[in-house]
Design a protein around this motif. Sequence first.
Motif, PDB file in Angstrom:
ATOM      1  N   UNK A  25       6.198 -56.271  64.004  1.00 46.08           N
ATOM      2  CA  UNK A  25       7.470 -56.539  63.375  1.00 46.08           C
ATOM      3  C   UNK A  25       7.337 -57.865  62.624  1.00 46.08           C
ATOM      4  N   UNK A  26       7.927 -57.956  61.439  1.00 44.81           N
ATOM      5  CA  UNK A  26       7.839 -59.177  60.651  1.00 44.81           C
ATOM      6  C   UNK A  26       9.154 -59.434  59.927  1.00 44.81           C
ATOM      7  N   UNK A  27       9.363 -60.695  59.558  1.00 43.45           N
ATOM      8  CA  UNK A  27      10.615 -61.068  58.908  1.00 43.45           C
ATOM      9  C   UNK A  27      10.388 -62.161  57.877  1.00 43.45           C
ATOM     10  N   UNK A  28      11.331 -62.248  56.944  1.00 47.57           N
ATOM     11  CA  UNK A  28      11.295 -63.297  55.929  1.00 47.57           C
ATOM     12  C   UNK A  28      12.702 -63.622  55.471  1.00 47.57           C
ATOM     13  N   UNK A  29      12.792 -64.521  54.516  1.00 44.35           N
ATOM     14  CA  UNK A  29      14.113 -64.897  53.996  1.00 44.35           C
ATOM     15  C   UNK A  29      14.786 -63.666  53.398  1.00 44.35           C
ATOM     16  N   UNK A  30      16.071 -63.729  53.178  1.00 40.23           N
ATOM     17  CA  UNK A  30      16.814 -62.513  52.796  1.00 40.23           C
ATOM     18  C   UNK A  30      16.294 -61.791  51.555  1.00 40.23           C
ATOM     19  N   UNK A  31      15.640 -62.503  50.657  1.00 44.59           N
ATOM     20  CA  UNK A  31      15.162 -61.859  49.423  1.00 44.59           C
ATOM     21  C   UNK A  31      13.649 -61.719  49.411  1.00 44.59           C
ATOM     22  N   UNK A  32      13.028 -61.895  50.562  1.00 42.60           N
ATOM     23  CA  UNK A  32      11.569 -61.825  50.645  1.00 42.60           C
ATOM     24  C   UNK A  32      11.068 -60.408  50.431  1.00 42.60           C
ATOM     25  N   UNK A  33       9.953 -60.293  49.751  1.00 42.53           N
ATOM     26  CA  UNK A  33       9.234 -59.028  49.705  1.00 42.53           C
ATOM     27  C   UNK A  33       8.315 -58.985  50.917  1.00 42.53           C
ATOM     28  N   UNK A  34       7.745 -57.810  51.170  1.00 38.01           N
ATOM     29  CA  UNK A  34       6.931 -57.669  52.379  1.00 38.01           C
ATOM     30  C   UNK A  34       5.750 -58.640  52.389  1.00 38.01           C
ATOM     31  N   UNK A  35       5.234 -58.989  51.220  1.00 35.78           N
ATOM     32  CA  UNK A  35       4.105 -59.929  51.170  1.00 35.78           C
ATOM     33  C   UNK A  35       4.524 -61.361  51.452  1.00 35.78           C
ATOM     34  N   UNK A  36       5.818 -61.611  51.498  1.00 30.79           N
ATOM     35  CA  UNK A  36       6.334 -62.956  51.732  1.00 30.79           C
ATOM     36  C   UNK A  36       6.833 -63.163  53.160  1.00 30.79           C
ATOM     37  N   UNK A  37       6.769 -62.135  53.976  1.00 27.87           N
ATOM     38  CA  UNK A  37       7.240 -62.302  55.356  1.00 27.87           C
ATOM     39  C   UNK A  37       6.372 -63.352  56.053  1.00 27.87           C
ATOM     40  N   UNK A  38       7.005 -64.264  56.760  1.00 32.30           N
ATOM     41  CA  UNK A  38       6.249 -65.356  57.372  1.00 32.30           C
ATOM     42  C   UNK A  38       6.560 -65.532  58.853  1.00 32.30           C
ATOM     43  N   UNK A  39       7.251 -64.589  59.439  1.00 34.05           N
ATOM     44  CA  UNK A  39       7.535 -64.621  60.875  1.00 34.05           C
ATOM     45  C   UNK A  39       7.038 -63.304  61.453  1.00 34.05           C
ATOM     46  N   UNK A  40       6.221 -63.394  62.499  1.00 37.00           N
ATOM     47  CA  UNK A  40       5.554 -62.203  63.016  1.00 37.00           C
ATOM     48  C   UNK A  40       5.726 -62.112  64.530  1.00 37.00           C
ATOM     49  N   UNK A  41       5.817 -60.882  65.002  1.00 36.96           N
ATOM     50  CA  UNK A  41       5.789 -60.638  66.428  1.00 36.96           C
ATOM     51  C   UNK A  41       4.359 -60.530  66.915  1.00 36.96           C
ATOM     52  N   UNK A  42       4.222 -60.272  68.202  1.00 38.59           N
ATOM     53  CA  UNK A  42       2.884 -60.236  68.799  1.00 38.59           C
ATOM     54  C   UNK A  42       2.228 -58.865  68.689  1.00 38.59           C
ATOM     55  N   UNK A  43       3.005 -57.863  68.339  1.00 35.31           N
ATOM     56  CA  UNK A  43       2.448 -56.523  68.160  1.00 35.31           C
ATOM     57  C   UNK A  43       2.590 -55.651  69.392  1.00 35.31           C
ATOM     58  N   UNK A  44       2.638 -54.356  69.150  1.00 28.70           N
ATOM     59  CA  UNK A  44       2.674 -53.379  70.235  1.00 28.70           C
ATOM     60  C   UNK A  44       1.743 -52.226  69.876  1.00 28.70           C
ATOM     61  N   UNK A  45       0.933 -51.818  70.832  1.00 30.97           N
ATOM     62  CA  UNK A  45      -0.092 -50.799  70.578  1.00 30.97           C
ATOM     63  C   UNK A  45       0.519 -49.409  70.619  1.00 30.97           C
ATOM     64  N   UNK A  46       0.182 -48.624  69.619  1.00 25.90           N
ATOM     65  CA  UNK A  46       0.528 -47.201  69.592  1.00 25.90           C
ATOM     66  C   UNK A  46      -0.773 -46.420  69.505  1.00 25.90           C
ATOM     67  N   UNK A  47      -0.972 -45.517  70.442  1.00 29.99           N
ATOM     68  CA  UNK A  47      -2.175 -44.693  70.459  1.00 29.99           C
ATOM     69  C   UNK A  47      -1.760 -43.232  70.500  1.00 29.99           C
ATOM     70  N   UNK A  48      -2.233 -42.483  69.513  1.00 23.68           N
ATOM     71  CA  UNK A  48      -1.869 -41.069  69.403  1.00 23.68           C
ATOM     72  C   UNK A  48      -3.131 -40.234  69.566  1.00 23.68           C
ATOM     73  N   UNK A  49      -3.099 -39.341  70.530  1.00 22.00           N
ATOM     74  CA  UNK A  49      -4.243 -38.469  70.767  1.00 22.00           C
ATOM     75  C   UNK A  49      -3.992 -37.092  70.155  1.00 22.00           C
ATOM     76  N   UNK A  50      -5.078 -36.436  69.820  1.00 27.46           N
ATOM     77  CA  UNK A  50      -4.956 -35.109  69.183  1.00 27.46           C
ATOM     78  C   UNK A  50      -4.864 -34.004  70.222  1.00 27.46           C
TER      79      UNK A  50
END
Length: 121
Positions: free
Chosen positions: A96-121
């Motif tokens: 998950x990431x965040x930025x100022x109200x008019x930020x584009x995705x390349x400008x996001x500067x706040x990040x979470x630690x991440x969560x793993x998703x694993x999908x098996x076939x």
Amino acid sequence: QVQLVESGGGLAQAGDSLRLSCVVSGRTLNTLAMGWFRQAPGREREVVATITATGGVTRYTDAARGRFTISRDNAKNTIYLQMNSLEPEDTAVYYCAAGHPFATSSEYDIWGQGTQVTVSS
């Protein structure tokens, strides 16, 4: 200080659904543009979906469009990523990431630690 905490990842089988959550603290949600990114092993991090500060506009990559839905609940200061029809190719760490109200995705500067998703076939 703004903090983002993701949850909801885990193991799934192809065709299953998962919902990721990202709780925001330190700022009210409607002051942040936000998005979900993912990084698979050996690959660069890529944007999955974004949502504007007002929640009025959402955008998706081709891989996510039609299967994933990004949403926000301002009352809970939380954004979500509903993932349906999961595929093994969706296996990644999701951020998950965040930025100022008019930020584009390349400008996001706040990040979470991440969560793993694993999908098996």
